[in-house]
Design an enzyme around this catalytic site. Structure first.
Site, PDB file in Angstrom:
ATOM      1  N   LYS A  36      63.389  -6.024  13.077  1.00  0.00           N
ATOM      2  CA  LYS A  36      62.506  -6.600  12.059  1.00  0.00           C
ATOM      3  C   LYS A  36      61.623  -5.490  11.486  1.00  0.00           C
ATOM      4  O   LYS A  36      60.686  -5.036  12.150  1.00  0.00           O
ATOM      5  CB  LYS A  36      61.669  -7.715  12.689  1.00  0.00           C
ATOM      6  CG  LYS A  36      62.562  -8.858  13.184  1.00  0.00           C
ATOM      7  CD  LYS A  36      61.780  -9.992  13.776  1.00  0.00           C
ATOM      8  CE  LYS A  36      62.710 -11.085  14.310  1.00  0.00           C
ATOM      9  NZ  LYS A  36      63.591 -11.701  13.313  1.00  0.00           N
ATOM     10  N   CYS A  89      59.069  -3.578  13.938  1.00  0.00           N
ATOM     11  CA  CYS A  89      59.115  -2.113  14.119  1.00  0.00           C
ATOM     12  C   CYS A  89      59.150  -1.727  15.597  1.00  0.00           C
ATOM     13  O   CYS A  89      58.130  -1.337  16.182  1.00  0.00           O
ATOM     14  CB  CYS A  89      57.960  -1.405  13.434  1.00  0.00           C
ATOM     15  SG  CYS A  89      58.316   0.370  13.309  1.00  0.00           S
ATOM     16  N   CYS A 113      63.342   2.682  11.334  1.00  0.00           N
ATOM     17  CA  CYS A 113      61.997   2.827  11.887  1.00  0.00           C
ATOM     18  C   CYS A 113      61.720   4.316  12.054  1.00  0.00           C
ATOM     19  O   CYS A 113      62.467   4.997  12.761  1.00  0.00           O
ATOM     20  CB  CYS A 113      61.961   2.099  13.236  1.00  0.00           C
ATOM     21  SG  CYS A 113      60.411   2.307  14.068  1.00  0.00           S
TER      22      CYS A 113
END
Ligand code: FAD
Length: 429
Positions: A311, A163, A346
């Site tokens: 990720k 993140c 995100c």
């Protein structure tokens, strides 16, 4: 010779492992699936920011692992100690050896706190904290609520992290808290020290992030990597490697230090034949199928895979149906099909009522699941982050349900005709 054998063996029962197990069992209810996981708990890690911001309590971010394990899936309590893909086997720390027809690696990543000198000794004290640790999420909240003014420093390391927006989320929340207390004399200076050359890898989002920081008076320093912390003296040392300049060290005094530690592939993966190479220890995967190029009976999902995208749990959400379909294909002797386009997302919290939902894919272009310009802070995306995503995580994602965007897909043509999609240069597929 393996003591136990599973048709599909999943190493790791976090976000990726459980989501994938659910998809597999939903697609093939009689498939034998086993998950290796040492922890009795499952954490909603995205919720730690909400804990630090004072929006939810810590307990709401954790459930028993048994409660999220899909029905019919065998839970193997243990930790992987070695991968032996040449013999289709995995060794556990307690010495057991497990065999498989297909292995899916879902071990997440490793946080290297001790790579920053002096950090271990002062974490959770002297105003040194991090939302990247469950217990420290509550301490971060305490720090934000009791800050008496001064310099607050927020770091972002040189390595890939999970993140990528989270280091900024916590800064914006801190800024809002501190400004709300300026009437009682709290005067703050916020400094974002990142080892990266930009605030985000996707240019359109990065530009908006720079503007948001400038609007608020948050100072940004690039090419600044945290290398040492002296908690008692409240000093942070940065290695500064600006292009064209000799490398130097800079010491910055702080009253609050929020650290995002360097991250890497778990050691057990990095030293195995599954890794891209020992330095870049991620499990090597075909970015569109999730399959290992050298070991066709091995796949990866989530943070541990070498997928060249950010990720996040959001990435796992779209990797899962593709990896599940391809695992079944390999079991049935068919060729895996490409399907994952690098989608990741995100939610960048910018205040307690606004979020810019950073969605993008392998093209490094903004995309939107909600058919609106994503380069914008919105109230409805805040509601999603605060109320929607936690519910979706526990009730839809971990149970293997399709991404909500799938329901909006049929309306994309209408949205395009109405001009709502003008921000998007090209269609996604
Ligand atoms: P994990 O969920 O970490 O699971 C790995 C599992 O492997 C764990 O259960 C662990 O116990 C197990 N394991 C480890 N070693 C072994 C071993 N040797 N043997 C067996 N099992 C092992 N994502 C978003 O999409 N949106 C967000 O807003 C967001 N915010 C975040 C904020 C924070 C502060 C953090 C920390 C993360 C955030 N993320 C967010 C990222 C998201 O949580 C991760 O990307 C996601 O959990 C990755 O899933 P994973 O399965 O790869 O790893």
């Amino acid at each position: 010779m393996a003591e136990l054998h599973a048709r599909v063996l999943i190493a790791g029962g976090g976000t990726g492992g459980i989501t994938l197990a659910s998809w597999l069992r939903r697609l093939r209810p009689d498939l034998e699936v086993a998950v290796i996981e040492p922890s009795p708990f499952h954490d909603y890690q995205s919720g730690w920011v909400l804990v630090a911001g004072g929006f939810v309590d810590l307990a709401s971010t954790r459930r028993q692992e048994a409660a999220v394990m899909p029905p019919g899936v065998r839970w193997i309590h243990g930790a992987v100690a070695a991968f032996d893909p040449d013999h289709d086997a995995v060794e556990l720390a307690d010495g057991r050896r497990l065999g498989y027809d297909v292995l899916v690696v879902a071990l997440g990543l490793q946080l290297n706190w001790s790579a920053v000198r002096g950090l271990d000794a002062c974490l959770g004290r002297h105003g040194v904290t991090s939302i990247y640790s469950r217990p420290l999420a509550s301490y971060t909240r305490h720090c934000l609520e009791t800050f008496q003014g001064g310099t607050a420093v927020f770091t972002h390391p040189a390595t890939p992290i999970k993140c990528g927006g989270a280091p900024q989320k916590i800064m914006h929340l801190a800024d809002q808290r501190f400004k709300a207390r300026s009437g009682v004399g709290v005067r703050s200076r916020l400094l974002f020290c990142t080892a990266q050359p930009a605030l985000f890898p996707v240019a359109a989002y990065s530009e908006r992030m720079v503007a948001i920081a400038a609007e608020r008076g948050e100072e940004v320093r690039y090419h600044h990597e945290l290398v040492a912390v002296n908690g008692a003296e409240r000093m942070a040392t940065f290695r500064v490697a600006e292009p064209g300049q000799p490398e130097r060290e800079e010491v910055i005094g702080f009253d609050l230090l929020h650290v995002v530690p360097p991250m890497a592939a778990p050691e057990v993966v990095a030293r195995s034949p599954l890794a891209v190479n020992p330095e870049e220890g991620w499990v090597e995967v075909d970015p569109r199928t999730g399959q290992h190029p050298r070991y066709p009976h091995v796949f990866a999902i989530g943070d541990v895979g070498s997928f060249p995208t950010a990720k996040t749990a959001a990435a796992v959400r779209l990797q899962a149906p593709v990896v599940a379909a391809n695992v079944l294909a390999v079991l049935e002797g068919r060729a895996p099909q490409p399907g994952y386009d690098g989608y990741s997302a995100c939610p960048l919290i910018t205040s307690d009522h606004s979020v810019m939902l950073l969605e993008f894919d392998y093209r490094q272009q903004p995309v939107s699941s909600f058919l609106v310009n994503p380069v914008k802070e919105r109230w409805f995306t805040w509601l999603l982050e605060r109320f929607g995503f936690p519910w979706i995580y526990w009730n839809r994602m971990l149970t293997g349900q399709p991404h909500e965007a799938a329901y909006l897909k049929p309306f994309e043509g209408i949205a395009r005709r109405l001009g709502l999609m003008r921000w998007q240069n090209k269609p996604r597929h």
